[in-house]
Scaffold this motif. Structure first.
Motif, PDB file in Angstrom:
ATOM      1  N   LYS A 106      13.479  40.278  20.992  1.00 43.32           N
ATOM      2  CA  LYS A 106      13.022  39.415  19.903  1.00 43.32           C
ATOM      3  C   LYS A 106      13.427  39.994  18.551  1.00 43.32           C
ATOM      4  CE  LYS A 106       9.021  37.431  22.314  1.00 43.32           C
ATOM      5  NZ  LYS A 106       7.546  37.325  22.305  1.00 43.32           N
ATOM      6  N   ILE A 107      13.254  41.318  18.399  1.00 41.03           N
ATOM      7  CA  ILE A 107      13.607  41.962  17.134  1.00 41.03           C
ATOM      8  C   ILE A 107      15.108  41.834  16.870  1.00 41.03           C
ATOM      9  CG2 ILE A 107      13.739  44.178  15.940  1.00 41.03           C
ATOM     10  CD1 ILE A 107      11.128  44.953  17.347  1.00 41.03           C
ATOM     11  N   ASN A 108      15.915  42.056  17.904  1.00 38.48           N
ATOM     12  CA  ASN A 108      17.367  41.937  17.732  1.00 38.48           C
ATOM     13  C   ASN A 108      17.754  40.514  17.351  1.00 38.48           C
ATOM     14  OD1 ASN A 108      17.830  44.637  18.349  1.00 38.48           O
ATOM     15  ND2 ASN A 108      18.078  44.243  20.545  1.00 38.48           N
ATOM     16  N   ALA A 109      17.080  39.545  17.953  1.00 39.06           N
ATOM     17  CA  ALA A 109      17.373  38.153  17.611  1.00 39.06           C
ATOM     18  C   ALA A 109      17.007  37.868  16.154  1.00 39.06           C
ATOM     19  CB  ALA A 109      16.620  37.218  18.547  1.00 39.06           C
ATOM     20  N   GLU A 110      15.871  38.422  15.689  1.00 37.13           N
ATOM     21  CA  GLU A 110      15.473  38.217  14.304  1.00 37.13           C
ATOM     22  C   GLU A 110      16.454  38.892  13.348  1.00 37.13           C
ATOM     23  OE1 GLU A 110      11.516  39.625  13.945  1.00 37.13           O
ATOM     24  OE2 GLU A 110      10.620  38.001  15.131  1.00 37.13           O
ATOM     25  N   ILE A 111      16.921  40.097  13.717  1.00 38.89           N
ATOM     26  CA  ILE A 111      17.894  40.799  12.878  1.00 38.89           C
ATOM     27  C   ILE A 111      19.189  40.001  12.783  1.00 38.89           C
ATOM     28  CG2 ILE A 111      19.359  42.859  12.729  1.00 38.89           C
ATOM     29  CD1 ILE A 111      17.051  44.460  13.926  1.00 38.89           C
ATOM     30  N   ALA A 112      19.643  39.464  13.923  1.00 42.04           N
ATOM     31  CA  ALA A 112      20.865  38.661  13.914  1.00 42.04           C
ATOM     32  C   ALA A 112      20.693  37.430  13.034  1.00 42.04           C
ATOM     33  CB  ALA A 112      21.236  38.247  15.338  1.00 42.04           C
ATOM     34  N   GLY A 113      19.501  36.822  13.062  1.00 39.83           N
ATOM     35  CA  GLY A 113      19.246  35.664  12.215  1.00 39.83           C
ATOM     36  C   GLY A 113      19.258  36.026  10.735  1.00 39.83           C
ATOM     37  N   LEU A 114      18.640  37.174  10.386  1.00 37.46           N
ATOM     38  CA  LEU A 114      18.632  37.613   8.999  1.00 37.46           C
ATOM     39  C   LEU A 114      20.036  37.952   8.507  1.00 37.46           C
ATOM     40  CD1 LEU A 114      15.449  39.892   9.022  1.00 37.46           C
ATOM     41  CD2 LEU A 114      15.681  37.623   7.990  1.00 37.46           C
ATOM     42  N   GLN A 115      20.834  38.569   9.374  1.00 39.48           N
ATOM     43  CA  GLN A 115      22.202  38.883   8.992  1.00 39.48           C
ATOM     44  C   GLN A 115      23.000  37.613   8.735  1.00 39.48           C
ATOM     45  OE1 GLN A 115      23.469  41.305  12.295  1.00 39.48           O
ATOM     46  NE2 GLN A 115      22.867  43.228  11.294  1.00 39.48           N
ATOM     47  N   SER A 116      22.777  36.611   9.555  1.00 38.67           N
ATOM     48  CA  SER A 116      23.462  35.340   9.342  1.00 38.67           C
ATOM     49  C   SER A 116      23.045  34.708   8.018  1.00 38.67           C
ATOM     50  CB  SER A 116      23.168  34.392  10.507  1.00 38.67           C
ATOM     51  OG  SER A 116      23.771  33.134  10.308  1.00 38.67           O
ATOM     52  N   GLU A 117      21.740  34.755   7.699  1.00 37.36           N
ATOM     53  CA  GLU A 117      21.264  34.216   6.428  1.00 37.36           C
ATOM     54  C   GLU A 117      21.847  34.996   5.247  1.00 37.36           C
ATOM     55  OE1 GLU A 117      17.058  34.088   6.390  1.00 37.36           O
ATOM     56  OE2 GLU A 117      16.901  32.688   8.073  1.00 37.36           O
ATOM     57  N   LEU A 118      21.956  36.329   5.410  1.00 35.87           N
ATOM     58  CA  LEU A 118      22.501  37.153   4.341  1.00 35.87           C
ATOM     59  C   LEU A 118      23.968  36.815   4.087  1.00 35.87           C
ATOM     60  CD1 LEU A 118      22.164  39.440   2.324  1.00 35.87           C
ATOM     61  CD2 LEU A 118      22.704  41.058   4.160  1.00 35.87           C
TER      62      LEU A 118
END
Length: 241
Positions: A106-118
């Motif tokens: 879940k954490i990795n998925a959230e990090i990937a989402g934040l990186q995409s937003e960034l």
């Protein structure tokens, strides 16, 4: 055998009675005769009829024999797929290790989402400070580099080469400083080329330019007034756009 023996004894007895007696002699008794030889065996009689089967108990069944070898015939065709079985019962709750692994996913998925937003935010900031002309975007990198460093940098874009007055004005608006153009002064051929080696068709030279004062291959820069200057060494540092 008995009749024969009787006859023999009778004959002996008769002889003993007919024996003459001498006068004046004492009377004597005769001893019995010896048994005769046994007679010959007679012929076998006629074979009797088959008797009834016995009434004894039936014996126990013996152990099974060894399995025979596999046949050599061809393999039969595969049968149809069976119907899907019923769904199994819900398994027991996993241990802490599985829960931790799930949390990491879940954490990795959230990090990937934040990186995409960034990345999207960076693009928005980049293009909000850029100028678009047709399908081109002119972007200020904010870095001052030599011309060769600009060409080899990791901006994933080429040094700007305006093809018409509109693109030149957009580039001037974005740069707001002296900046390199993607144009080279080729002294051996006395003509200006873009980075693809094509001759430049549109130009916007400053007053008195080009004047070939360096007498060597040079680079072209965009001045603050939007005009071009070719009296620049390519190792000098200017803004990259």
């Amino acid at each position: 055998m008995l009749p024969f023996l009787s006859f023999l004894l009778l004959d002996v007895v008769t002889a003993s009675y007919t024996e003459p007696v001498t006068e004046g002699a004492q009377s004597t008794c005769s001893s019995p005769g010896l048994n005769g030889l046994p007679g010959k065996d007679g012929h076998d009689g006629i074979k009797g009829e088959k008797g009834d089967p016995g009434q004894g108990l039936r014996d126990l069944q013996g152990p099974p024999g060894n399995a025979g070898s596999a046949g050599s015939g061809p393999k039969g065709a595969e049968g149809p797929k069976g119907a899907e079985g019923p769904r199994g019962a819900v398994g027991p709750k996993g241990d802490r290790g599985e829960r931790v692994e799930c949390e990491f996913r879940k954490i990795n998925a959230e990090i990937a989402g934040l990186q995409s937003e960034l990345r999207g935010f960076k693009k928005w900031v980049l293009f909000s400070t850029s100028e678009q002309v047709g399908k081109k975007y002119f972007v200020n990198t904010g870095k001052t580099l030599s011309f060769n460093a600009v060409k080899c940098s990791q901006f994933h874009a080429s040094v700007a080469t305006p093809r018409n007055p509109e693109e030149n004005r957009a580039l001037q608006k974005v740069a707001k400083d002296i900046a390199y153009l993607g144009i080279i002064d080729n002294k051996t051929q006395n003509r200006f080329l873009d980075l693809a080696g094509n001759r430049v068709q549109y130009t916007n030279w400053n007053a008195g330019e080009p004047n070939d004062t360096n007498n060597e291959e040079g680079c072209v820069v965009l001045l603050l007034n939007g005009r071009w200057n070719d009296d620049v060494h390519c190792h000098d540092s200017f803004l990259a756009v």
